[in-house]
Design a protein around this motif. Structure first.
Motif, mmCIF file in Angstrom:
data_model
loop_
_atom_site.group_PDB
_atom_site.id
_atom_site.type_symbol
_atom_site.label_atom_id
_atom_site.label_comp_id
_atom_site.label_asym_id
_atom_site.label_seq_id
_atom_site.Cartn_x
_atom_site.Cartn_y
_atom_site.Cartn_z
ATOM 1 N N THR A 1 55.772 29.167 33.591
ATOM 2 C CA THR A 1 54.826 30.114 33.322
ATOM 3 C C THR A 1 53.532 29.523 32.832
ATOM 4 O OG1 THR A 1 55.805 31.146 31.502
ATOM 5 C CG2 THR A 1 56.454 32.094 33.737
ATOM 6 N N ASN A 2 53.531 28.362 32.300
ATOM 7 C CA ASN A 2 52.297 27.881 31.608
ATOM 8 C C ASN A 2 51.480 26.613 32.563
ATOM 9 O OD1 ASN A 2 54.178 25.815 31.605
ATOM 10 N ND2 ASN A 2 54.526 26.050 29.092
ATOM 11 N N GLY A 3 52.051 26.649 33.719
ATOM 12 C CA GLY A 3 51.009 25.903 34.431
ATOM 13 C C GLY A 3 51.262 24.223 34.355
ATOM 14 N N ARG A 4 52.568 24.087 33.764
ATOM 15 C CA ARG A 4 52.847 22.463 33.856
ATOM 16 C C ARG A 4 53.516 22.139 35.004
ATOM 17 N NH1 ARG A 4 55.014 22.958 27.370
ATOM 18 N NH2 ARG A 4 53.030 23.498 26.421
ATOM 19 N N VAL A 5 53.244 20.674 35.010
ATOM 20 C CA VAL A 5 53.605 20.085 36.171
ATOM 21 C C VAL A 5 54.964 19.167 36.061
ATOM 22 C CG1 VAL A 5 52.830 18.387 38.081
ATOM 23 C CG2 VAL A 5 51.226 20.307 37.261
ATOM 24 N N LEU A 6 55.840 19.191 37.183
ATOM 25 C CA LEU A 6 56.847 18.200 36.920
ATOM 26 C C LEU A 6 56.556 16.700 36.616
ATOM 27 C CD1 LEU A 6 60.048 18.079 37.381
ATOM 28 C CD2 LEU A 6 59.588 17.476 39.616
ATOM 29 N N ASN A 7 57.151 16.076 35.607
ATOM 30 C CA ASN A 7 56.883 14.518 35.558
ATOM 31 C C ASN A 7 58.141 13.704 35.713
ATOM 32 O OD1 ASN A 7 57.089 15.909 32.454
ATOM 33 N ND2 ASN A 7 57.746 13.734 32.493
ATOM 34 N N SER A 8 59.357 14.363 35.590
ATOM 35 C CA SER A 8 60.815 13.601 35.745
ATOM 36 C C SER A 8 61.731 14.673 35.905
ATOM 37 C CB SER A 8 60.706 12.882 34.559
ATOM 38 O OG SER A 8 61.340 13.470 33.499
ATOM 39 N N LEU A 9 62.888 14.125 36.650
ATOM 40 C CA LEU A 9 64.110 14.646 36.878
ATOM 41 C C LEU A 9 65.185 13.846 36.646
ATOM 42 C CD1 LEU A 9 65.182 14.540 39.998
ATOM 43 C CD2 LEU A 9 63.407 15.892 40.444
ATOM 44 N N HIS A 10 66.214 14.238 36.004
ATOM 45 C CA HIS A 10 67.348 13.539 35.996
ATOM 46 C C HIS A 10 68.576 14.481 36.484
ATOM 47 C CE1 HIS A 10 65.080 10.281 34.043
ATOM 48 N NE2 HIS A 10 64.369 11.350 33.554
#
Length: 289
Positions: free
Chosen positions: A51-60
């Motif tokens: 809910t804070n507008g952050r964007v995905l940078n990685s997933l595992h």
């Protein structure tokens, strides 16, 4: 499922209660749920709690059990951390109370920093001069192995155009790398970055394990191997769109112990590095009877 609209319908999960969602499945030609679908749906669930507008940078992630096409998949999201710059979510996917998949995802606020990237290959054929999977089916369908033909006949929301077409009847080992152009079918305007990352995650599970078979093509093929994705990781670097072709440039550093490892980079046509991917998969020879 033959357009981006169909894909978006599959990826958009039903909200059950706080931090819990439910998804349905559609086949891509295998008897089990496609790994890219579970990846993308898990990411959809994780994004729904940001809910804070952050964007995905990685997933595992890890694939633990095969998913059943006929049962809904439940996605439970744990809010691990909301720090000053990064947010972390953990997603557990279950079917009939059995855990089939787990994912951790990191989301980052926008920041300024140093920039560099590797260079895309410059000598590749452009997609306009290559055959798509549909073209291969139309031109060579009657000559293809039955399993390959059945796989290509499944409608898909993505066009794939490999830069090299190996002959499935030519039993020769192939180089440990491959390059595949891909493009979404349908209207791709007005997609948010979050949705585009979910779609790219879905697509990233196509083609990647295939490259690990290439160095063993003289004896190994989908018909005499037990194969499955074991894990999948991605790193997202830059904004992009689906209005033009993207390139998945793949290589396989190693196979062994009935496992194959592959990694790849995804570029825009003009050479901007969008994301990197890594996957290890099961490649277990089926004993001859």
């Amino acid at each position: 499922m033959n357009s981006v609209d169909n894909l978006l319908h599959i990826l958009e999960l039903k909200h059950i209660k706080e931090n819990q969602f439910e998804g349905v499945s559609e086949t891509v030609g295998s008897p089990n749920v496609f790994g890219g679908q579970v990846l993308a749906q898990s990411l959809n669930a994780a994004y729904r709690t940001i809910t804070n507008g952050r964007v995905l940078n990685s997933l595992h992630s890890y694939f633990l059990e095969a998913g059943h096409l006929d049962y809904p998949i439940n996605y439970d999201v744990t809010i691990v951390r909301d720090g000053g710059s990064f947010s972390v979510r953990r997603v557990t996917a279950t079917q009939k109370e059995q855990t089939i998949f787990i994912l951790s995802a990191s989301f980052h606020k926008a920041e300024e920093g140093y920039e560099h990237q590797i260079t895309m290959k410059s000598d590749l054929k452009q997609p306009e001069h290559l055959m798509s999977w549909n073209d291969i089916l139309d031109q060579f369908g009657s000559m293809l192995p039955s399993k390959t033909k059945s796989f290509l006949e499944i409608p898909r929301p993505v066009d794939f155009k490999p830069t090299v077409l190996p002959n499935p009847f030519d039993k020769q080992d192939l180089p440990p790398f491959a390059d595949v152009w891909f493009k979404l079918k349908g209207d791709v305007s007005n997609l948010s970055l979050a949705i585009k990352q979910q779609i790219l995650t879905y697509i990233s599970d196509y083609n990647i394990l295939s490259v690990a078979l290439q160095p063993h093509a003289s004896k190994a093929h989908w018909g005499n191997l037990q194969t499955a994705s074991l894990d999948h990781s991605m790193w997202f670097f830059r904004e992009f769109d689906f209005n033009d072709w993207l390139l998945f440039s793949l290589e396989t550093p190693s196979t062994g112990n009935a496992r194959g490892f592959a990694k790849g980079n995804i570029f825009t046509r003009d050479g901007v590095l969008v994301a990197s991917v890594a996957q290890e998969g099961l490649m277990r020879p089926i004993p001859k009877t």
